[in-house]
Motif scaffolding. Sequence first.
Motif, mmCIF file in Angstrom:
data_model
loop_
_atom_site.group_PDB
_atom_site.id
_atom_site.type_symbol
_atom_site.label_atom_id
_atom_site.label_comp_id
_atom_site.label_asym_id
_atom_site.label_seq_id
_atom_site.Cartn_x
_atom_site.Cartn_y
_atom_site.Cartn_z
ATOM 1 N N LEU A 51 1.241 -0.992 -0.040
ATOM 2 C CA LEU A 51 0.335 0.108 0.659
ATOM 3 C C LEU A 51 0.715 1.082 0.157
ATOM 4 C CD1 LEU A 51 -2.497 -1.379 2.434
ATOM 5 C CD2 LEU A 51 -2.516 -1.389 -0.537
ATOM 6 N N ARG A 52 1.972 1.283 0.618
ATOM 7 C CA ARG A 52 2.862 2.679 1.315
ATOM 8 C C ARG A 52 3.639 2.858 -0.605
ATOM 9 N NH1 ARG A 52 6.554 5.204 4.496
ATOM 10 N NH2 ARG A 52 7.797 6.615 3.505
ATOM 11 N N ALA A 53 3.808 1.237 -1.531
ATOM 12 C CA ALA A 53 4.127 1.819 -2.563
ATOM 13 C C ALA A 53 3.132 2.547 -3.598
ATOM 14 C CB ALA A 53 4.630 0.336 -3.328
ATOM 15 N N LEU A 54 2.124 1.703 -3.062
ATOM 16 C CA LEU A 54 0.987 2.798 -4.290
ATOM 17 C C LEU A 54 0.695 4.126 -3.244
ATOM 18 C CD1 LEU A 54 -1.890 -0.879 -4.081
ATOM 19 C CD2 LEU A 54 -0.360 0.731 -6.266
ATOM 20 N N LEU A 55 0.944 4.244 -2.738
ATOM 21 C CA LEU A 55 0.545 5.826 -2.576
ATOM 22 C C LEU A 55 1.656 6.844 -2.562
ATOM 23 C CD1 LEU A 55 -2.023 4.327 1.290
ATOM 24 C CD2 LEU A 55 -2.793 6.072 -0.282
ATOM 25 N N LEU A 56 2.185 6.244 -2.393
ATOM 26 C CA LEU A 56 3.612 6.997 -2.191
ATOM 27 C C LEU A 56 3.956 7.691 -3.577
ATOM 28 C CD1 LEU A 56 5.151 6.920 0.831
ATOM 29 C CD2 LEU A 56 3.153 7.887 0.236
ATOM 30 N N ALA A 57 4.096 6.915 -4.608
ATOM 31 C CA ALA A 57 4.780 6.231 -5.993
ATOM 32 C C ALA A 57 4.102 7.117 -6.723
ATOM 33 C CB ALA A 57 5.652 5.135 -5.970
ATOM 34 N N ALA A 58 2.550 7.485 -6.600
ATOM 35 C CA ALA A 58 1.961 8.057 -7.750
ATOM 36 C C ALA A 58 1.935 9.578 -7.774
ATOM 37 C CB ALA A 58 0.369 7.916 -7.178
ATOM 38 N N GLU A 59 2.086 9.837 -9.040
ATOM 39 C CA GLU A 59 2.412 10.872 -10.091
ATOM 40 C C GLU A 59 1.564 11.526 -9.292
ATOM 41 O OE1 GLU A 59 4.801 11.627 -12.306
ATOM 42 O OE2 GLU A 59 6.266 10.276 -11.588
ATOM 43 N N GLY A 60 0.581 13.057 -9.479
ATOM 44 C CA GLY A 60 -0.014 14.172 -9.264
ATOM 45 C C GLY A 60 -1.037 13.278 -8.808
ATOM 46 N N GLU A 61 -2.980 13.563 -8.643
ATOM 47 C CA GLU A 61 -3.303 13.395 -7.534
ATOM 48 C C GLU A 61 -3.972 12.306 -8.129
ATOM 49 O OE1 GLU A 61 -5.012 16.229 -4.961
ATOM 50 O OE2 GLU A 61 -2.434 16.276 -5.099
ATOM 51 N N VAL A 62 -4.015 11.753 -7.947
ATOM 52 C CA VAL A 62 -4.026 10.069 -8.426
ATOM 53 C C VAL A 62 -5.009 9.138 -6.943
ATOM 54 C CG1 VAL A 62 -4.147 7.529 -9.067
ATOM 55 C CG2 VAL A 62 -2.181 9.361 -9.314
ATOM 56 N N TRP A 63 -5.167 9.568 -6.580
ATOM 57 C CA TRP A 63 -6.137 9.211 -5.372
ATOM 58 C C TRP A 63 -7.595 10.269 -4.958
ATOM 59 C CZ3 TRP A 63 -6.079 4.136 -4.567
ATOM 60 C CH2 TRP A 63 -5.020 3.541 -4.913
ATOM 61 N N ASP A 64 -8.327 9.677 -5.126
ATOM 62 C CA ASP A 64 -9.750 10.284 -3.770
ATOM 63 C C ASP A 64 -9.107 10.443 -2.568
ATOM 64 O OD1 ASP A 64 -12.252 11.277 -4.174
ATOM 65 O OD2 ASP A 64 -11.989 10.126 -2.684
ATOM 66 N N ARG A 65 -9.295 11.544 -2.112
ATOM 67 C CA ARG A 65 -8.885 12.204 -0.711
ATOM 68 C C ARG A 65 -8.814 10.905 0.320
ATOM 69 N NH1 ARG A 65 -11.607 17.513 1.454
ATOM 70 N NH2 ARG A 65 -14.138 16.828 1.327
ATOM 71 N N GLY A 66 -10.908 10.410 0.213
ATOM 72 C CA GLY A 66 -11.551 9.871 0.965
ATOM 73 C C GLY A 66 -11.109 8.171 0.745
ATOM 74 N N ALA A 67 -10.338 7.318 -0.511
ATOM 75 C CA ALA A 67 -9.311 6.770 -0.665
ATOM 76 C C ALA A 67 -8.006 6.434 -0.236
ATOM 77 C CB ALA A 67 -9.435 7.073 -2.119
ATOM 78 N N GLU A 68 -7.732 7.430 -0.213
ATOM 79 C CA GLU A 68 -6.400 7.713 0.218
ATOM 80 C C GLU A 68 -6.034 7.082 1.853
ATOM 81 O OE1 GLU A 68 -3.262 11.380 -1.433
ATOM 82 O OE2 GLU A 68 -4.198 11.669 1.076
ATOM 83 N N LEU A 69 -7.575 8.119 2.164
ATOM 84 C CA LEU A 69 -7.751 8.033 4.157
ATOM 85 C C LEU A 69 -7.941 6.396 3.914
ATOM 86 C CD1 LEU A 69 -8.237 8.187 7.092
ATOM 87 C CD2 LEU A 69 -10.764 8.645 6.021
ATOM 88 N N LEU A 70 -8.791 5.301 3.252
ATOM 89 C CA LEU A 70 -9.328 4.570 3.698
ATOM 90 C C LEU A 70 -7.683 3.151 3.568
ATOM 91 C CD1 LEU A 70 -12.459 4.193 1.564
ATOM 92 C CD2 LEU A 70 -11.582 4.112 4.090
ATOM 93 N N LEU A 71 -6.971 3.724 2.209
ATOM 94 C CA LEU A 71 -5.960 2.271 2.290
ATOM 95 C C LEU A 71 -4.789 3.480 3.515
ATOM 96 C CD1 LEU A 71 -5.031 2.966 -1.642
ATOM 97 C CD2 LEU A 71 -6.528 1.572 -0.213
ATOM 98 N N MET A 72 -4.792 3.683 3.968
ATOM 99 C CA MET A 72 -3.676 4.470 5.285
ATOM 100 C C MET A 72 -4.399 3.824 6.063
ATOM 101 S SD MET A 72 -1.927 6.211 4.520
ATOM 102 C CE MET A 72 -0.768 7.298 3.386
ATOM 103 N N THR A 73 -5.834 3.543 6.847
ATOM 104 C CA THR A 73 -6.609 3.021 7.993
ATOM 105 C C THR A 73 -6.299 1.414 7.535
ATOM 106 O OG1 THR A 73 -7.733 5.216 7.711
ATOM 107 C CG2 THR A 73 -8.302 2.815 9.748
#
Length: 222
Positions: A51-73
Amino acid sequence: MTARGRFIVLEGGDGAGKGSAIASLAAGLQDDGYDVLTTREPGGTPEGLQLRALLLAAEGEVWDRGAELLLMTAARLQHVRRVIEPALVAGMVVLCDRFVGSSLAYQGGGRGIPADLILDLHRRFVGDFWPDLTVLLDIDPAVGLARSRRRLSGDGVDEGRFEELGHNFHDRVRRSFLDQAGQHASRTVVIDASRPIDVVQQDVIGQVRTRLAQFGEVDGEG
Ligand code: TMP
């Protein structure tokens, strides 16, 4: 589940020096005789690292903020159940680089998700599970970001998506961390991380030793 060890979290903006502070803190506490586990978020489990690789390497505004929160959680839930709780039950001192305070600061303060929602998600899934002590490495984002850019270009690994978000974003992140420290003053220490790294490391070790002594003996080994 009753935690018998101690759960200590280091928080702070990008480039605050958490990595080196945790390494020297772990060495210092091991010298004191504590059984220490060092871990980090997002990460800490094989799933969390993916999940870290998915979240941190993505370029620009790929993730919706809610999706980002759910993946972090999601990464946090795996981490707590599979790694942190078992270590605490075994009586260890767990040193964790970031925890839910980072979700409150980045997805909350930075991206604007209400703190209540983030805390509710945490309570519902992770549970009533909070750090015994949070060490906040506080630094002006302009200084921290300059440091972390140097670090990124140094080792060639680009995890820089959050670093790219600009000073207003990082000012909100810092404000959230300081607000959280104010709300939980009895279990937070704020460290001025703009000082030279060895001074910061000594301050962190000194403050954590004092707090661990105040907690009393870690119950482990039992
Ligand atoms: P790190 O560089 O300190 O390992 O942190 C990785 C990035 O992940 C950092 O920019 C902050 C971000 N992050 C969040 O946005 N929310 C979270 O809950 C966590 C744990 C990290």
